[in-house]
Design a protein around this motif. Structure first.
Motif, PDB file in Angstrom:
ATOM      1  N   SER A 354       0.849  -1.192   0.000  1.00  0.00           N
ATOM      2  CA  SER A 354       0.000   0.000   0.000  1.00  0.00           C
ATOM      3  C   SER A 354       0.883   1.239   0.000  1.00  0.00           C
ATOM      4  O   SER A 354       1.696   1.441   0.901  1.00  0.00           O
ATOM      5  CB  SER A 354      -0.907  -0.001   1.237  1.00  0.00           C
ATOM      6  N   ASN A 355       0.715   2.054  -1.044  1.00  0.00           N
ATOM      7  CA  ASN A 355       1.503   3.292  -1.161  1.00  0.00           C
ATOM      8  C   ASN A 355       3.005   3.030  -0.991  1.00  0.00           C
ATOM      9  O   ASN A 355       3.696   3.699  -0.229  1.00  0.00           O
ATOM     10  CB  ASN A 355       1.047   4.322  -0.118  1.00  0.00           C
ATOM     11  N   SER A 356       3.464   2.021  -1.729  1.00  0.00           N
ATOM     12  CA  SER A 356       4.884   1.631  -1.748  1.00  0.00           C
ATOM     13  C   SER A 356       5.368   1.048  -0.421  1.00  0.00           C
ATOM     14  O   SER A 356       6.565   0.815  -0.242  1.00  0.00           O
ATOM     15  CB  SER A 356       5.778   2.835  -2.126  1.00  0.00           C
ATOM     16  N   LYS A 357       4.453   0.833   0.513  1.00  0.00           N
ATOM     17  CA  LYS A 357       4.835   0.211   1.780  1.00  0.00           C
ATOM     18  C   LYS A 357       4.362  -1.235   1.804  1.00  0.00           C
ATOM     19  O   LYS A 357       3.305  -1.564   1.261  1.00  0.00           O
ATOM     20  CB  LYS A 357       4.213   0.966   2.958  1.00  0.00           C
ATOM     21  N   VAL A 358       5.152  -2.089   2.429  1.00  0.00           N
ATOM     22  CA  VAL A 358       4.775  -3.489   2.596  1.00  0.00           C
ATOM     23  C   VAL A 358       4.229  -3.665   4.012  1.00  0.00           C
ATOM     24  O   VAL A 358       4.937  -3.444   4.994  1.00  0.00           O
ATOM     25  CB  VAL A 358       5.975  -4.424   2.352  1.00  0.00           C
ATOM     26  N   ILE A 359       2.968  -4.041   4.106  1.00  0.00           N
ATOM     27  CA  ILE A 359       2.281  -4.113   5.400  1.00  0.00           C
ATOM     28  C   ILE A 359       2.233  -5.567   5.860  1.00  0.00           C
ATOM     29  O   ILE A 359       1.787  -6.448   5.122  1.00  0.00           O
ATOM     30  CB  ILE A 359       0.857  -3.541   5.280  1.00  0.00           C
ATOM     31  N   PRO A 360       2.675  -5.834   7.092  1.00  0.00           N
ATOM     32  CA  PRO A 360       2.698  -7.229   7.588  1.00  0.00           C
ATOM     33  C   PRO A 360       1.280  -7.735   7.872  1.00  0.00           C
ATOM     34  O   PRO A 360       0.351  -6.951   8.110  1.00  0.00           O
ATOM     35  CB  PRO A 360       3.522  -7.127   8.862  1.00  0.00           C
ATOM     36  N   PRO A 361       1.110  -9.048   7.917  1.00  0.00           N
ATOM     37  CA  PRO A 361      -0.232  -9.634   8.024  1.00  0.00           C
ATOM     38  C   PRO A 361      -0.947  -9.362   9.345  1.00  0.00           C
ATOM     39  O   PRO A 361      -2.172  -9.347   9.382  1.00  0.00           O
ATOM     40  CB  PRO A 361       0.019 -11.132   7.828  1.00  0.00           C
ATOM     41  N   ASN A 362      -0.195  -9.156  10.428  1.00  0.00           N
ATOM     42  CA  ASN A 362      -0.864  -8.944  11.725  1.00  0.00           C
ATOM     43  C   ASN A 362      -1.698  -7.666  11.748  1.00  0.00           C
ATOM     44  O   ASN A 362      -2.588  -7.503  12.584  1.00  0.00           O
ATOM     45  CB  ASN A 362       0.180  -8.905  12.855  1.00  0.00           C
ATOM     46  N   LEU A 363      -1.444  -6.765  10.797  1.00  0.00           N
ATOM     47  CA  LEU A 363      -2.190  -5.506  10.755  1.00  0.00           C
ATOM     48  C   LEU A 363      -3.468  -5.600   9.917  1.00  0.00           C
ATOM     49  O   LEU A 363      -4.285  -4.678   9.948  1.00  0.00           O
ATOM     50  CB  LEU A 363      -1.294  -4.386  10.204  1.00  0.00           C
ATOM     51  N   PHE A 364      -3.632  -6.687   9.148  1.00  0.00           N
ATOM     52  CA  PHE A 364      -4.812  -6.722   8.279  1.00  0.00           C
ATOM     53  C   PHE A 364      -5.527  -8.074   8.192  1.00  0.00           C
ATOM     54  O   PHE A 364      -6.692  -8.127   7.792  1.00  0.00           O
ATOM     55  CB  PHE A 364      -4.451  -6.253   6.861  1.00  0.00           C
ATOM     56  N   LEU A 365      -4.865  -9.171   8.544  1.00  0.00           N
ATOM     57  CA  LEU A 365      -5.505 -10.483   8.343  1.00  0.00           C
ATOM     58  C   LEU A 365      -6.770 -10.659   9.179  1.00  0.00           C
ATOM     59  O   LEU A 365      -7.762 -11.231   8.716  1.00  0.00           O
ATOM     60  CB  LEU A 365      -4.526 -11.615   8.646  1.00  0.00           C
ATOM     61  N   GLY A 366      -6.738 -10.181  10.421  1.00  0.00           N
ATOM     62  CA  GLY A 366      -7.934 -10.293  11.257  1.00  0.00           C
ATOM     63  C   GLY A 366      -9.120  -9.555  10.653  1.00  0.00           C
ATOM     64  O   GLY A 366     -10.239 -10.072  10.605  1.00  0.00           O
ATOM     65  N   ILE A 367      -8.860  -8.332  10.177  1.00  0.00           N
ATOM     66  CA  ILE A 367      -9.931  -7.537   9.554  1.00  0.00           C
ATOM     67  C   ILE A 367     -10.390  -8.200   8.262  1.00  0.00           C
ATOM     68  O   ILE A 367     -11.589  -8.234   7.952  1.00  0.00           O
ATOM     69  CB  ILE A 367      -9.436  -6.098   9.302  1.00  0.00           C
ATOM     70  N   ALA A 368      -9.440  -8.756   7.497  1.00  0.00           N
ATOM     71  CA  ALA A 368      -9.799  -9.438   6.245  1.00  0.00           C
ATOM     72  C   ALA A 368     -10.675 -10.647   6.509  1.00  0.00           C
ATOM     73  O   ALA A 368     -11.658 -10.889   5.799  1.00  0.00           O
ATOM     74  CB  ALA A 368      -8.530  -9.866   5.505  1.00  0.00           C
ATOM     75  N   THR A 369     -10.349 -11.394   7.549  1.00  0.00           N
ATOM     76  CA  THR A 369     -11.144 -12.584   7.888  1.00  0.00           C
ATOM     77  C   THR A 369     -12.539 -12.194   8.319  1.00  0.00           C
ATOM     78  O   THR A 369     -13.529 -12.774   7.849  1.00  0.00           O
ATOM     79  CB  THR A 369     -10.443 -13.385   8.999  1.00  0.00           C
ATOM     80  N   LYS A 370     -12.638 -11.220   9.190  1.00  0.00           N
ATOM     81  CA  LYS A 370     -13.944 -10.830   9.720  1.00  0.00           C
ATOM     82  C   LYS A 370     -14.827 -10.196   8.651  1.00  0.00           C
ATOM     83  O   LYS A 370     -16.050 -10.232   8.755  1.00  0.00           O
ATOM     84  CB  LYS A 370     -13.766  -9.842  10.882  1.00  0.00           C
ATOM     85  N   ASN A 371     -14.225  -9.613   7.639  1.00  0.00           N
ATOM     86  CA  ASN A 371     -15.008  -8.960   6.582  1.00  0.00           C
ATOM     87  C   ASN A 371     -15.089  -9.814   5.315  1.00  0.00           C
ATOM     88  O   ASN A 371     -15.405  -9.310   4.242  1.00  0.00           O
ATOM     89  CB  ASN A 371     -14.414  -7.577   6.272  1.00  0.00           C
ATOM     90  N   ASN A 372     -14.782 -11.106   5.472  1.00  0.00           N
ATOM     91  CA  ASN A 372     -14.967 -12.079   4.385  1.00  0.00           C
ATOM     92  C   ASN A 372     -14.169 -11.748   3.131  1.00  0.00           C
ATOM     93  O   ASN A 372     -14.614 -11.974   2.008  1.00  0.00           O
ATOM     94  CB  ASN A 372     -16.455 -12.211   4.041  1.00  0.00           C
ATOM     95  N   ILE A 373     -12.964 -11.202   3.352  1.00  0.00           N
ATOM     96  CA  ILE A 373     -12.061 -10.906   2.238  1.00  0.00           C
ATOM     97  C   ILE A 373     -10.961 -11.955   2.154  1.00  0.00           C
ATOM     98  O   ILE A 373     -10.247 -12.053   1.163  1.00  0.00           O
ATOM     99  CB  ILE A 373     -11.452  -9.485   2.406  1.00  0.00           C
ATOM    100  N   ILE A 374     -10.843 -12.783   3.175  1.00  0.00           N
ATOM    101  CA  ILE A 374      -9.706 -13.694   3.286  1.00  0.00           C
ATOM    102  C   ILE A 374      -9.629 -14.674   2.117  1.00  0.00           C
ATOM    103  O   ILE A 374      -8.531 -15.004   1.643  1.00  0.00           O
ATOM    104  CB  ILE A 374      -9.740 -14.450   4.640  1.00  0.00           C
ATOM    105  N   ASN A 375     -10.789 -15.136   1.618  1.00  0.00           N
ATOM    106  CA  ASN A 375     -10.751 -16.088   0.500  1.00  0.00           C
ATOM    107  C   ASN A 375     -10.244 -15.436  -0.779  1.00  0.00           C
ATOM    108  O   ASN A 375      -9.577 -16.081  -1.594  1.00  0.00           O
ATOM    109  CB  ASN A 375     -12.134 -16.694   0.265  1.00  0.00           C
ATOM    110  N   ASP A 376     -10.547 -14.145  -0.957  1.00  0.00           N
ATOM    111  CA  ASP A 376      -9.999 -13.408  -2.103  1.00  0.00           C
ATOM    112  C   ASP A 376      -8.477 -13.314  -1.992  1.00  0.00           C
ATOM    113  O   ASP A 376      -7.755 -13.467  -2.973  1.00  0.00           O
ATOM    114  CB  ASP A 376     -10.601 -11.996  -2.170  1.00  0.00           C
ATOM    115  N   ILE A 377      -8.001 -13.057  -0.784  1.00  0.00           N
ATOM    116  CA  ILE A 377      -6.552 -12.965  -0.561  1.00  0.00           C
ATOM    117  C   ILE A 377      -5.898 -14.323  -0.815  1.00  0.00           C
ATOM    118  O   ILE A 377      -4.844 -14.407  -1.478  1.00  0.00           O
ATOM    119  CB  ILE A 377      -6.262 -12.473   0.873  1.00  0.00           C
TER     120      ILE A 377
END
Length: 560
Positions: A354-377
């Motif tokens: 995101s914006n040339s930054k590499v974001i580690p999974p602990n900052l987004f995986l929980g939100i992705a799972t709860k918002n049903n985005i994890i399967n897309d990832i």
């Protein structure tokens, strides 16, 4: 011939025709003798054969129930006493074939020259269709009225009722709590089995909730969200525990076993808010934060949650953009043979760019799972990992790659299509799945694992030993590998219990002829300990942290 000149016989014939056309019956009742005269039409209305039926007042009483008899006798009494000019009743009769018919009877009293009643003359006609139409209309109106306050799918109270009842509770100025319940990963159920199945899950969930709490306390707010209103007589902690324990047990919907969890947000009156809208908003704020934690989390609202929500919304927006642009990137961590230092395979670990930054999974995986985005990832990671694997093979590096799967991936059509498109690589592909994910798989998804195995894909049980039912999966599933979780590695050597646990895990792997991999290895002492146990496939910072594809390629070419 003028109409007034119609003779008695002609008039009688016209009367008969009119009775036939209108299907109206005629009757007489002699008050003194109790004899009756019924026309053919009346006999037919009463379900009898006009040629063979001999009517009587007793036979009339036999086709009406006791309640109707009382009404009939009261009506006769009122007419005879002069209180009413006409006998006029609608009532039901039960025919000999069991059919219930509604009739309208109307009659007048005939008196002698001394003004004494001698007989009653009347008509009867079948009004069943009219009564049923009215009942249907009344039922429809009643249902429409019901839907003003209740949800059509679950029959729980609806959002309109919630606002009205919270208003009423606030007006009383008594303490109460508003619990916002949301089914975790509900979109996955809809995507996997369809919306009809999803509706059945909602209905079943509401039925279970109604067994725990009175119906007048429960509301369906929207989609997969419910609200529970509890006054101060309820212990909220006990209520939450009751919900959690009840829904720990799976239930069956259309032959499919389903296990759900609720994320819950709670606001309290008057501590948190003093208006209906703010009570709902605060509970929903707590819910949104709970949804981005582990499944089944319940949180009480506090005033600091607004900043957390803003941060989560920002991350969610970034996730949605990253899915659209497929800007998730695999970072590869090597699995190394500790005897030869050769790289055997890589685990693909997700990062978000995101914006040339590499974001580690602990900052987004929980939100992705709860918002049903994890399967897309997961799909994007599989796609990019297979692409990278092909590049390595084209270089002559026959290394393997492992990817992580979650619930919903195992029977995804797009996943299977992608795998079929890369069938020549699948013997070099391992799917890693955690025990917690395995526990949430339904029967169809578990069966899909066999289909994956038939494609020559290997299956690895990740985080082995951190749950409580690993052994049953080793026994039931066609596993190829188990991974010793980092939690058991950190204190080795020197921590006897963890050392003994790892020995047991290695023994289990040997018993079931499974490959054993250790992750989270960071020291030479740990390498030596696992080597002495006969575990030589090592993953961890001792050899390499997760790196981008370019660096991983360099490791393959140059060696460690």
């Amino acid at each position: 011939m003028p109409i007034q000149d119609i003779n008695k016989n002609e008039f009688k014939k016209l009367f008969e025709i009119a009775m036939d056309v209108a299907h109206v019956g005629y009757w007489e009742w002699d008050i003194k003798t109790n004899d009756v005269l019924w026309s053919r039409q009346k006999i037919e209305i009463y379900g009898e054969d006009a040629d063979n039926y001999k009517p009587s007042f007793e036979k009339f009483l036999n086709v009406i129930d006791d309640e109707t008899k009382e009404i009939v006798f009261k009506e006769i009494e009122d007419v005879l006493s002069g209180k009413k000019d006409f006998y006029n009743l609608e009532h039901k009769i039960k025919l000999k074939n069991g059919k219930v018919v509604w009739v309208h009877e109307k009659a007048f009293l005939v008196k002698d020259k001394n003004n004494k009643p001698i007989k009653m003359i009347g008509i009867v006609y079948d009004v069943t269709d009219k009564i049923l139409a009215k009942e249907k209309l009344d039922l429809s109106n009643k249902y429409a009225k019901h839907l003003e306050t209740h949800d059509q799918l679950t029959n729980l109270l609806n959002k309109k009722s919630l606002f009205e009842n919270v208003d009423a509770l606030i007006a009383k100025k008594e303490k109460f709590s508003l619990l916002f319940l949301d089914i975790d990963n509900f979109k996955m159920f809809n995507n996997t089995y369809g919306h009809i199945h999803g509706d059945l899950i909602l209905q079943k969930s509401s039925e279970i909730l109604k067994r725990l709490f009175s119906e007048d306390l429960l509301y369906r707010y929207s989609a997969d969200e419910f609200v529970l209103l509890l006054d101060s007589s309820y212990d909220i902690t006990q209520a939450l525990q009751s919900i959690k324990l009840t829904f720990m047990k799976p239930f069956t919907v259309s032959g499919i076993q389903v296990k759900i969890n609720f994320s819950i947000g709670i606001s309290e009156f008057p501590k948190d808010a003093n208006s209906t809208q703010n009570m709902i908003t605060d509970a929903n704020t707590a819910l949104q934060i709970a949804k981005n934690m582990k499944n089944g989390t319940a949180l009480f609202y506090n005033s600091d949650m607004g900043d957390d929500i803003a941060q989560q919304h920002f991350v969610l927006e970034e996730l949605e953009k990253s899915v659209k642009n497929e800007s998730f990137i695999p970072y590869y961590q090597a699995k190394v043979d500790s005897r030869t230092k050769a790289i055997l395979s890589f685990e693909a670990l997700v990062r978000m760019q995101s914006n040339s930054k590499v974001i580690p999974p602990n900052l987004f995986l929980g939100i992705a799972t709860k918002n049903n985005i994890i399967n897309d990832i997961d799909y994007i990671m599989l796609k990019k990992s297979l692409h990278q694997l092909r590049q390595w093979h084209d270089m002559g590096k026959k290394v393997s790659v492992s990817v992580n799967f979650t619930t919903g991936d195992f029977n995804s059509m797009r996943v299977f299509k992608l795998l079929e498109e890369n069938s020549d690589l699948l013997q070099y592909l391992t799917i890693e799945v955690t025990e917690s994910e395995l526990m949430s798989l339904n029967m169809q998804e578990l069966q899909s694992i066999d289909a994956l195995k038939n494609l020559s894909i290997k299956l690895s049980l990740d985080d082995f030993g951190t749950g409580y039912s690993s052994l049953q999966y080793i026994h039931k599933l066609p596993l190829d590998e188990i991974k010793v979780d980092k939690a058991f590695v950190d204190k080795i050597p020197g921590h006897k219990k963890d050392e003994d646990l790892v020995r047991i895990i290695k023994s289990i792997a040997d018993t079931f002829n499974l490959k054993c991999v250790v992750e989270g290895v960071e020291t030479k002492e740990q390498i030596d300990f696992f080597s002495n146990l006969g575990i030589h496939t090592i993953q961890g910072y001792f050899y390499s942290k997760p790196v981008d594809a370019k660096t991983a390629t360099k490791l393959l070419v140059d060696g460690l």
